[in-house]
Enzyme design. Sequence first.
Site, PDB file in Angstrom:
ATOM      1  CG  HIS A   1     -10.358  -6.480  -2.400  1.00 51.93           C
ATOM      2  ND1 HIS A   1     -10.994  -5.319  -2.727  1.00 51.93           N
ATOM      3  CD2 HIS A   1      -9.222  -6.509  -3.133  1.00 51.93           C
ATOM      4  CE1 HIS A   1     -10.281  -4.667  -3.626  1.00 51.93           C
ATOM      5  NE2 HIS A   1      -9.195  -5.373  -3.887  1.00 51.93           N
TER       6      HIS A   1
ATOM      7  CG  ASP B   1      14.478 -10.261   7.534  1.00 46.40           C
ATOM      8  OD1 ASP B   1      13.993 -10.043   8.668  1.00 46.40           O
ATOM      9  OD2 ASP B   1      15.071  -9.386   6.882  1.00 46.40           O
TER      10      ASP B   1
ATOM     11  CE1 TYR C   1      16.443  -2.609   5.690  1.00 48.27           C
ATOM     12  CE2 TYR C   1      18.567  -3.128   4.720  1.00 48.27           C
ATOM     13  CZ  TYR C   1      17.804  -2.405   5.609  1.00 48.27           C
ATOM     14  OH  TYR C   1      18.398  -1.471   6.425  1.00 48.27           O
TER      15      TYR C   1
END
Length: 134
Positions: free
Chosen positions: A20, A28, A123
């Site tokens: 967790h 990219d 992005y």
Amino acid sequence: MKKTPLLNVALSRLIASLGHGDVVVIGDAGLPVPPGVELIDLALTHGVPDFVSTLKVVLSEMQVESHALAKEIFDKQPTALSTLDELNDEGSLGRRDLLSHEQFKVLSRQARAIVRTGECQPYCNIVLVAGVTF
């Protein structure tokens, strides 16, 4: 053989080991990988594998509590953005946080691993924060 879509051994091992709050970045082809952060390099050539396909396969096995994107993605509007919005709307990505690209790169230093895709649209990067299934 596995029944789920994810076949990459390193990526499967990573997801199975997450706790967790652990952070995984899918990036990219141009996203820098900070020293000391594991790189799972899936990139073969421009666009292969693409960001969206990689993200969807990861989500088939990873419980996500929240995610972060660089705000600049909204300026560049890559085709992946519509899929990110759909996944966000259906709850697959948890809470959304927006950061500057520089803040995104700083946060990526905390990642258990960065998964490099062949994506060449600007992005197309996401921070995934692991959740729990209970």
